[in-house]
Design an enzyme around this catalytic site. Structure first.
Site: not given
Ligand code: NAP
Ligand code: HSE
Length: 429
Positions: A16, A107, A189, A192, A207
């Protein structure tokens, strides 16, 4: 026009963080015209300076000393994209207490410690924004708190995890079994190397907690969300669901009922006509029902470098606008109620039950009697394939309180005529 620069710092430069760096660069030319100032990333906190140096134009922005950021009065915005609870939580609290606005995609922290962070933001008159923490690039936290604020929200249901939606799509479209689809997700990908948090519904549960708090104006934390994953779903369950006009999806759901808030994540059969049933591959979608807006759905990329960075940079731009207008902290914590949260045992659902039973007279009558004696009403009873002495049956129940349903299942499990209860999956509705 005076060239206005707002200095920011970023904690983390992984997937990110790298996306945020790139998006800020892509916005460089028009940022000032768009929001009234240019955002300059003055410092980026990393662990490994050498590894990170390949990702930035000017390695002198890199540091592995967080105090260079927290103690720098020039830095007005801190972007936390390092993940995990600690030290991320402490760094964000320190940044807010030092008078900086904070933007995060984390999160884990927001779902458990959001209240603490929002209170620190309020106490310091700063912004704490976390759009990217729910459904990556899809705008949903801000729409919930702003655009939909004129509603009483009654339901938020969605596909909040791309990895599991990819796996279920492969199982549905190509008949793959779970393990094969998971391996493919890992090879491509999406998943994980340790996919537990995705597969077991924990990622989606976080979430749901964040969104339920915003939707119902009452704090829901991750620990309040019931979670169940997709590892026990088989290609056969999906095939049977299709024969009944349904798909199986890992749904995150938050509902407001007269008795309190329901917050849960588990696989569900959902009718093919519902817009969530057609959300494929690694896409996410969130369906919201409000008393004024009625039904509305948000769809897009729930993860990934640039989609997640899109949400983070949107928050950073909001902070900049608020700093320039001297109005930080305008929209903080919106949890002004204290509603009870319902336990899963109190919740009513329809159920899909697949089981193997002995194929002889009276067996079906015994099964229906157990359901009937436990207040479980049957909507459909279908006999599927026969295997020698055994028959496979599928039962769809009417809505039943989970506690009564599980009482019936425990009795069935103890009966010699029932060889196996293969699947128990709730039905959306
Ligand atoms: P990531 O690729 O693992 O990157 C994390 C970065 O933070 C790495 O650069 C890591 O450095 C650095 N870091 C971690 N702990 C640190 C510490 N104590 N001090 C200094 N640097 C530290 O993670 P990511 O996928 O970018 O995710 C970041 C956050 O965004 C998480 O909260 C995640 O839940 C959230 N998020 C991610 C996505 C997504 O698509 N990936 C989507 C939505 C939200 P090293 O590389 O040196 O370890
Ligand atoms: N691992 C998540 C997913 C993305 O598969 O959707 C980050 O929340």
């Amino acid at each position: 026009m005076e060239n206005k620069v707002i200095k920011a710092a970023m904690l983390g430069l992984g997937t990110v963080g790298t996306g945020v760096y790139k998006v800020l660069k892509l916005q460089k030319e028009e940022m000032e015209a768009k929001i009234g100032a240019r955002v300059e990333l003055k410092k980026i906190l990393v662990r490994n300076l050498q590894k990170a140096a390949q990702k930035v134009d000017d390695p002198s922005v890199l540091t592995n000393d967080v105090q260079e950021i927290l103690d720098d009065p020039e830095i007005e915005i801190v972007i936390e994209v390092m993940g995990g609870i600690q030290p991320a939580l402490s760094y964000m609290l320190e940044a807010l207490n030092a008078g900086k606005s904070v933007v995060t995609a984390n999160k884990d922290v927001v779902a458990s410690e959001g209240k603490k962070l929002l209170e620190a933001a309020k106490a310091n008159g700063r912004d704490f924004l976390y759009e990217a923490s729910v459904a990556g690039g899809i705008p949903i936290v801000r729409p919930m708190k702003q655009c939909l604020a004129g509603n009483h929200i009654t339901e938020v249901v969605g596909i909040f995890n791309g990895t599991t939606n990819f796996i279920l799509t492969k199982m549905s479209k190509e008949g793959m079994e779970f393990e094969e689809a998971l391996q493919l997700a890992q090879d491509l990908g999406y998943a994980e190397s340790d996919p537990t948090s995705d597969i077991e519904g924990l990622d989606a549960g976080r979430k749901v907690a964040i969104l339920a708090s915003a939707a119902f104006n009452s704090r829901v934390v991750f620990e309040n969300v019931y979670t169940e994953g997709i590892a026990r779903i088989t290609a056969k369950d999906i095939q049977y669901a299709k024969e009944m006009g349904c798909e199986i999806k890992l749904l995150g759901m938050a509902r407001l009922t007269a008795e309190g808030i329901e917050a849960r994540v588990h696989p569900m059969l959902i009718n093919k006509d519902h817009p969530l049933a057609s959300v494929q591959d690694s896409y996410n979608a969130v369906f919201v029902r409000g008393d004024a807006v009625q039904d509305t759905m948000f769809y897009g990329r729930g993860a990934g470098e640039l989609p997640t960075a899109s949400a983070v940079v949107g928050d950073v731009f909001d902070c900049v606008r608020n700093i320039l207008a001297d109005c930080c902290g305008r929209i903080g914590c919106t949890c002004y109620k204290d509603l009870p949260i319902r336990k899963i045992s109190q919740i009513k659902s329809k159920y899909f039950v697949r089981m193997e039973v002995e194929d002889r007279p009276g067996v079906l009558a015994s099964v229906t009697a157990v359901f009937g004696n436990n207040s479980v009403s049957i909507a459909q009873f279908i006999q599927k394939e026969k295997k020698g002495e055994l028959a496979e049956i599928v039962v769809i129940t009417e809505k039943v309180q989970e506690r009564h349903f599980m009482d019936a299942i425990r009795i069935l499990e103890g009966m010699s005529i029932i060889r196996e209860i293969s699947s128990l999956i709730r039905v959306y509705g």
